[in-house]
Design a protein around this motif. Structure first.
Motif, short mmCIF file in Angstrom:
data_model
loop_
_atom_site.label_atom_id
_atom_site.label_comp_id
_atom_site.label_asym_id
_atom_site.label_seq_id
_atom_site.Cartn_x
_atom_site.Cartn_y
_atom_site.Cartn_z
N UNK A 1 12.84 -40.17 -18.69
CA UNK A 1 12.36 -41.23 -19.58
C UNK A 1 11.93 -40.63 -20.90
N UNK A 2 11.78 -41.50 -21.88
CA UNK A 2 11.32 -41.07 -23.20
C UNK A 2 10.01 -40.31 -23.08
N UNK A 3 9.13 -40.86 -22.24
CA UNK A 3 7.80 -40.26 -22.13
C UNK A 3 7.92 -38.85 -21.57
N UNK A 4 8.75 -38.67 -20.53
CA UNK A 4 8.79 -37.34 -19.95
C UNK A 4 9.47 -36.35 -20.90
N UNK A 5 10.37 -36.83 -21.74
CA UNK A 5 10.96 -35.93 -22.74
C UNK A 5 9.92 -35.54 -23.77
N UNK B 1 1.88 -42.05 -23.26
CA UNK B 1 2.05 -43.18 -22.36
C UNK B 1 2.49 -44.41 -23.12
N UNK B 2 2.21 -44.41 -24.39
CA UNK B 2 2.58 -45.54 -25.22
C UNK B 2 4.10 -45.73 -25.24
N UNK B 3 4.82 -44.64 -24.94
CA UNK B 3 6.29 -44.73 -24.94
C UNK B 3 6.80 -45.56 -23.78
N UNK B 4 5.91 -45.84 -22.80
CA UNK B 4 6.34 -46.71 -21.71
C UNK B 4 6.40 -48.15 -22.17
N UNK B 5 5.72 -48.40 -23.27
CA UNK B 5 5.73 -49.74 -23.84
C UNK B 5 7.04 -49.92 -24.60
N UNK B 6 7.77 -51.00 -24.28
CA UNK B 6 9.11 -51.16 -24.83
C UNK B 6 9.16 -51.24 -26.34
N UNK B 7 8.17 -51.97 -26.91
CA UNK B 7 8.17 -52.14 -28.36
C UNK B 7 8.07 -50.79 -29.06
#
Lengths: 57, 737
Positions: free
Chosen positions: B82-86, B12-18
């Motif tokens: 999204x990055x997270x789902x990948x 979930x941290x990948x949802x954070x832009x930084x």
């Protein structure tokens, strides 16, 4: 012997062409990974899902 | 395809832009290129599968695998996926990516790639120049006493000079930059004599050619730079395959599940405030000191204390940062703000790392002496040939040219590269040549127990009357309903069973009906109530006491042979083997077959482990620490050489010098022998180079070093050294298998 300088310059130009081709290839990432592409070659092609399905039948 | 269950919160941290920026290399509009490092990639099928990611997720445009760097490059449409789902998709396929944010320093794949690219370009330029210059030189060498026709000679000479300029400016620049930066810090590394040799070679050649004194050494010059670059390529390749920069930060949580007003959301752990209510699930680490709200929880403090048996805490107890929750999700209230740095300080307070002698330091010291000696000999030669200044200069430069320790600079990376390659085929990865040196020197080996000498899973022995198959499955069925770690071990692999009226008294035992049997399982008090207390788990079936279960650690295969074999490894003094574990003494009987009682210490905290390693070092011993987990990390950092064992390549290991699979631990003696032999190979190379240089210097001093001789001598010495290195490493590596 006067042909020697001409030949030397030609050969350097040809070799230089290969050098440029090599540098271009490195720059384009052709030498980044020398292992994976060799393995990929023996794997089935992409986009052959249909073939896969036929095989499974 | 079977997909593994994935812990969604981790990514979930990948949802954070930084955080996402660390993974993304390029983005334009909705099209994004990202890369994931996948430590568990290991075979051709992995490549096949990871190449087909677009079949699993229509948002993925293409994926490209770099096997050697264990990285997959993904191009995707940000509006569809999204990055997270990948990341979740990769994990569900069994390839959990290592997020860049987990690294301490943020060094990634991209810089390593570009380093190899520029190396290839330098090699290309140097190779081109070397080949062509050699053609001109050979015709000059073979022209005989008359020489070439003047116009041809002029053409050849000017072309040679023209071709050698990019070699000096571009290809050889790494040595000049390194030598310059060393000199500007007022110290000499091995690159200084190399850079000196290269520049003298070039300047002398230009002077000779322009003044018409001789043919120059430009062919040797370009060939030398090419050989040096190839040595460096070996070095780079060996290091590309495995990255050692995972620190204990990789073990830390990046995000935490926060509960506020009935809603759960995931926040970076640095944002946790005092008083926040947080949920920590099975296997997650408590990020901050807090108070337990749930009725009960099991916390494994092995990262902090080294004891692997979880402690049981009841509602209201204080939970310290660094504990790992085992079993049911725990609800906690933070009593201090969480921070990565606080977690890090838990381990860093004993972060006093021993300065390790690395081979680089050794070769740098060697380089310094080498430079001084070479310059001295050259000056003596210069003085001896005075007053003939021309001849004196000739001798002076010839000595500096032939003394260039290039064979040595090539020998070490080639030996190391071949050795690392040979070990790597056995899934054993070593960090650098210094590691080989320390391995061959170590005379004390300290083993961790759990996960290193013993299997991570416990075996259960039952003492009591014989039980039927049905009764066993009833016990397992009931045990599977408890979150207690012992019960979990008992229930391991049990098929789901119908149970009813299950009642668990937290910390004492569990009872219930399963397969028509009524089972009580728990402490002696819970089952027998005879007032006595012991460590076993007792069982009664339908009111009848049937016996007790004890958990045992099981030694890995081949440990007996390994300990015996270690005594036979040639070393300066008898090898001392020790066990240092954070666990209680319950496994003493298992280990006493291998180690004397004075060789074992129990109940050691990570700090105690550091102290015992330091005590040994004070006695003048070279300590090797073999461990597997974070509780060993501090001791491993302090030991002279550290070996991390892993059960599969995807598990994170502490920072270390050697990574090896646990099932190969019995090969440790063979690895120690191999290290010793590789050091011998390097020493033989050293002696050879020195002897060869002596001859060269002698020739140079009497003024006999001609360009032809140099053109022969330099490649011959390099080839011999490379042959010795590769041959030695290949020969000895066969014995590891």
């Amino acid at each position: 012997m006067s042909v020697v300088p001409l030949l030397v310059i030609c050969s350097i130009l040809v070799a230089g062409g290969f050098l440029v081709a090599f540098l271009w290839a490195v720059g384009r990432g052709q030498y980044d990974d020398l292992y994976t592409p060799a393995t990929k070659m023996i794997l089935d092609d992409r986009g052959t899902e249909q073939n896969d399905n036929n095989d499974n039948k | 395809m079977r997909r593994a269950a994935v812990d969604e919160s981790k990514f979930s941290i990948l949802e954070d832009n930084r955080m996402a920026q660390h993974q993304i290399s390029w983005a334009q509009g909705s099209q994004v290129k990202a890369h994931f490092e996948i430590p568990s990639m290991h075979c051709a099928s992995c490549i096949w599968l990871l190449d087909q990611l677009h079949k699993f997720d229509p948002g993925i445009i293409s994926s490209d695998v770099d096997f050697l760097r264990k990285t997959v490059y993904v191009e995707f449409d940000a509006t569809l996926t999204s990055l997270k789902s990948i990341a979740l998709l990769l994990s569900s396929l069994g390839y959990e990516p290592l997020l860049n944010a987990e690294r301490g320093d943020g060094s990634g794949v991209a810089p390593r790639r570009s380093a190899v690219r520029s190396l290839y370009m330098r090699i290309g330029v140097a190779g081109f120049a070397a080949g062509n210059i050699m053609m001109f030189s050979i015709s000059q060498y073979l022209a005989g006493s008359g020489g070439l026709l003047p116009p041809l000679e002029l053409l050849f000479n000017s072309l040679s000079i023209l071709l050698s300029i990019p070699v000096l400016v571009y290809s050889a620049s790494p040595w000049f930059t390194s030598a310059y930066s060393a000199l500007s810090r007022r110290y000499i590394n091995l690159d200084v004599p190399v850079a000196l040799g290269i520049s003298v070679l070039f300047v002398r050649s230009i002077v000779d050619i322009t003044l018409g004194l001789g043919e120059g050494f430009l062919d040797s010059f370009a060939g030398l730079v090419l050989a040096l670059l190839i040595g460096r390529l070996f070095h780079q390749k060996a290091f590309d395959a495995v990255s050692f920069d995972r620190t204990f930060r990789s073990f830390f949580p990046l995000s935490v599940r926060l509960e506020s007003r009935g809603e759960q959301r995931i926040i970076p752990i640095d944002d946790v405030q005092t008083g926040d209510s947080i949920l920590i699930r099975n296997g997650e680490i408590v990020p901050c000191d807090s108070v337990l709200i749930s009725p009960a929880a099991y916390i494994d403090y092995s990262f902090v204390t080294g004891e692997s048996t979880p402690v049981e805490l009841l509602s209201g107890s204080v939970v310290h940062a660094g504990g790992k929750v085992v079993g049911k999700t725990a609800r906690l209230t933070a009593t201090a703000p969480a921070s990565q740095s606080h977690l890090a300080s838990l381990w860093e307070r004993y972060g006093k790392h021993t300065e390790r002698r690395s081979y680089t330091d050794l070769s740098d010291k060697f380089g310094a002496r080498f430079t001084v000696i070479a310059v001295t000999i050259a000056s003596i030669g210069f003085v001896a040939w005075l007053p003939d200044v021309g001849a004196a200069l000739n001798v002076f430069t010839a000595v500096l040219i032939i003394a260039c320790p290039c064979a040595l600079t090539i020998a070490t990376p080639v030996t190391l590269g071949t050795a690392m390659g040979a070990l790597g085929r056995n899934k054993i990865f070593i960090k650098n040549t210094g590691t080989l040196l320390e391995l061959s020197k170590s005379d004390t080996i300290v083993f961790d127990k759990t996960g290193t000498l013993t299997e991570p899973l416990n075996t259960i022995t039952f003492t009591g009357r014989d039980l039927t198959e049905i009764e066993w499955s009833s016990i397992r069925g009931i045990a599977s309903h408890s979150i207690h770690p012992v019960a979990q071990s008992i229930a391991l692999g049990a098929p789901p069973a119908e149970v009813d009226s299950v009642y668990e008294e937290i910390g004492h035992g569990i009872e219930g009906r399963c397969n028509t049997h009524y089972v009580r399982l728990g402490t002696r008090q819970f089952v027998i109530c005879d007032g006595e207390v012991d460590d076993s788990t007792h069982v009664s079936i339908d009111g009848e006491y049937v016996g007790s279960l004890t958990l045992h650690s099981r030694l890995r295969d081949g440990m007996h042979e390994m300990v015996d074999e270690l005594q036979r490894v040639p070393s300066n003094r008898p090898l001392l083997t020790l066990v240092a574990t954070g666990d209680s003494e319950r496994d003493r009987p298992v280990l006493s077959a291998l180690f004397g009682s004075h060789q074992m210490s129990f109940r050691l905290s990570p700090e105690d482990k550091v102290h015992s390693v330091e005590e040994l070092q004070k006695l003048g011993r070279t300590v090797m620490m073999v461990g597997d987990g974070l509780n060993d990390a501090a001791a491993m950092g302090c030991a002279n050489v550290s070996v991390a064992v892993t059960n599969d390549t995807s598990t994170l290991v502490p920072a270390c010098d050697v990574v090896m699979p646990a099932r190969l631990l019995h090969r440790l003696p063979a690895i120690l022998r191999f290290a010793g032999r590789m050091i011998t190979v390097i020493k033989v190379n050293l002696i050879f180079t020195i002897a060869y240089n002596m001859i060269g210097i002698a020739l140079a001093l009497v003024g006999l070093l001609t360009p032809v001789l140099t053109a022969i001598m330099m490649p011959v010495s390099s080839l011999v050294v490379v042959g010795l290195s590769v041959g030695g490493a290949r020969l000895y590596s066969r014995r590891i298998q």
